[in-house]
Write a protein that holds these residues in place. Sequence first.
Motif, mmCIF file in Angstrom:
data_model
loop_
_atom_site.group_PDB
_atom_site.id
_atom_site.type_symbol
_atom_site.label_atom_id
_atom_site.label_comp_id
_atom_site.label_asym_id
_atom_site.label_seq_id
_atom_site.Cartn_x
_atom_site.Cartn_y
_atom_site.Cartn_z
ATOM 1 N N ALA A 19 1.005 -1.159 -0.147
ATOM 2 C CA ALA A 19 -0.406 -0.140 0.309
ATOM 3 C C ALA A 19 0.647 1.360 -0.080
ATOM 4 N N GLU A 20 2.036 0.943 0.705
ATOM 5 C CA GLU A 20 3.296 2.428 0.780
ATOM 6 C C GLU A 20 3.485 2.790 -0.980
ATOM 7 N N LYS A 21 3.852 1.216 -1.491
ATOM 8 C CA LYS A 21 4.165 1.550 -2.677
ATOM 9 C C LYS A 21 2.909 2.415 -3.529
ATOM 10 N N ALA A 22 2.122 2.117 -3.367
ATOM 11 C CA ALA A 22 0.691 2.318 -4.089
ATOM 12 C C ALA A 22 0.397 3.599 -3.852
ATOM 13 N N GLY A 23 0.837 4.213 -2.616
ATOM 14 C CA GLY A 23 -0.010 5.469 -2.165
ATOM 15 C C GLY A 23 -1.156 5.406 -1.881
ATOM 16 N N CYS A 67 9.120 5.207 -5.388
ATOM 17 C CA CYS A 67 9.449 4.695 -4.399
ATOM 18 C C CYS A 67 9.412 2.501 -4.577
ATOM 19 N N ASP A 68 10.418 2.003 -3.855
ATOM 20 C CA ASP A 68 10.298 0.787 -3.899
ATOM 21 C C ASP A 68 10.570 -0.032 -2.822
ATOM 22 N N PHE A 69 10.696 -0.706 -2.172
ATOM 23 C CA PHE A 69 11.791 -2.095 -1.022
ATOM 24 C C PHE A 69 11.425 -3.007 -1.564
ATOM 25 N N HIS A 70 13.535 -3.539 -0.554
ATOM 26 C CA HIS A 70 13.795 -4.871 -1.225
ATOM 27 C C HIS A 70 14.472 -5.134 0.230
ATOM 28 N N CYS A 71 13.061 -6.377 0.566
ATOM 29 C CA CYS A 71 13.170 -6.888 1.819
ATOM 30 C C CYS A 71 15.107 -7.495 1.658
ATOM 31 N N ARG A 72 15.743 -7.303 3.046
ATOM 32 C CA ARG A 72 16.807 -8.145 2.737
ATOM 33 C C ARG A 72 16.199 -9.213 4.020
ATOM 34 N N ASP A 73 15.621 -8.974 4.941
ATOM 35 C CA ASP A 73 15.224 -9.646 5.952
ATOM 36 C C ASP A 73 14.547 -9.814 6.134
ATOM 37 N N ARG A 74 12.840 -10.640 7.237
ATOM 38 C CA ARG A 74 12.037 -10.519 7.699
ATOM 39 C C ARG A 74 11.386 -11.612 8.659
ATOM 40 N N PHE A 75 10.853 -10.880 9.973
ATOM 41 C CA PHE A 75 10.955 -12.263 10.449
ATOM 42 C C PHE A 75 9.988 -11.908 11.636
ATOM 43 N N ASP A 84 13.757 -5.143 7.718
ATOM 44 C CA ASP A 84 15.427 -4.642 7.423
ATOM 45 C C ASP A 84 14.831 -4.387 5.538
ATOM 46 N N SER A 85 14.717 -3.478 5.658
ATOM 47 C CA SER A 85 14.519 -3.064 3.557
ATOM 48 C C SER A 85 15.562 -2.513 3.013
ATOM 49 N N ILE A 86 15.724 -2.724 1.790
ATOM 50 C CA ILE A 86 16.419 -1.230 1.246
ATOM 51 C C ILE A 86 15.604 -0.337 0.601
ATOM 52 N N PHE A 87 15.364 0.722 0.336
ATOM 53 C CA PHE A 87 14.697 1.665 0.222
ATOM 54 C C PHE A 87 14.992 2.413 -1.221
ATOM 55 N N THR A 88 14.087 2.613 -2.247
ATOM 56 C CA THR A 88 14.437 3.121 -3.145
ATOM 57 C C THR A 88 13.997 3.972 -3.997
ATOM 58 N N PHE A 89 14.135 5.267 -4.197
ATOM 59 C CA PHE A 89 13.523 6.577 -4.518
ATOM 60 C C PHE A 89 13.837 7.506 -5.538
ATOM 61 N N MET A 107 18.226 4.273 0.082
ATOM 62 C CA MET A 107 18.372 4.415 1.706
ATOM 63 C C MET A 107 17.928 2.851 2.714
ATOM 64 N N ARG A 108 18.400 2.610 3.642
ATOM 65 C CA ARG A 108 18.155 1.617 4.408
ATOM 66 C C ARG A 108 17.248 1.410 5.331
ATOM 67 N N LEU A 109 15.897 1.102 5.899
ATOM 68 C CA LEU A 109 14.861 0.895 6.436
ATOM 69 C C LEU A 109 14.499 0.180 7.330
ATOM 70 N N VAL A 110 14.103 -0.266 9.200
ATOM 71 C CA VAL A 110 14.329 -0.859 9.974
ATOM 72 C C VAL A 110 12.806 -0.998 10.270
ATOM 73 N N HIS A 111 12.010 -1.514 9.740
ATOM 74 C CA HIS A 111 10.996 -1.765 10.666
ATOM 75 C C HIS A 111 11.041 -2.200 12.208
ATOM 76 N N ILE A 112 10.424 -1.985 13.128
ATOM 77 C CA ILE A 112 9.738 -2.902 14.202
ATOM 78 C C ILE A 112 8.316 -2.452 14.222
ATOM 79 N N PHE A 113 7.026 -3.389 13.532
ATOM 80 C CA PHE A 113 5.962 -3.284 13.903
ATOM 81 C C PHE A 113 5.367 -3.834 15.169
#
Length: 133
Positions: A19-23, A67-75, A84-89, A107-113
Amino acid sequence: MNQEIMAINLATVQIHFDAEKAGDWEKIKSMYTDDIIWERACVNQKVEGKEAVAAAYVELFSGLRDCDFHCRDRFVTEDRVVDDSIFTFEVAKEGIMPLPVGAKAKMRLVHIFEMREGKVSSELVMESPPEPL
């Protein structure tokens, strides 16, 4: 560990990133609890409540495109998803990123949800400085 709850949490976070990518800010709001807390730790920004968080997203993403997210790792656990993602824009508006309009960056983004009943109740974002591409 409850695998069903964990699968729901993972799906919620994936829908959030899509949804973020699609706005699609209405879709993002539907993934949040009413009392959501959204923090961008690296810029000392904290926003509380579903409507306020949605407005903050609109403001942030109004200054970005492609904008695009490239997931490096998710648990996942029953109450948390870490991504843990790389965000391009591309920068579309002055003042959103410390780069000129038209600059493409990553940029590297780390989210804790923090999750509650299949929704995001807290989102902590840690971001690296943007790097031009």
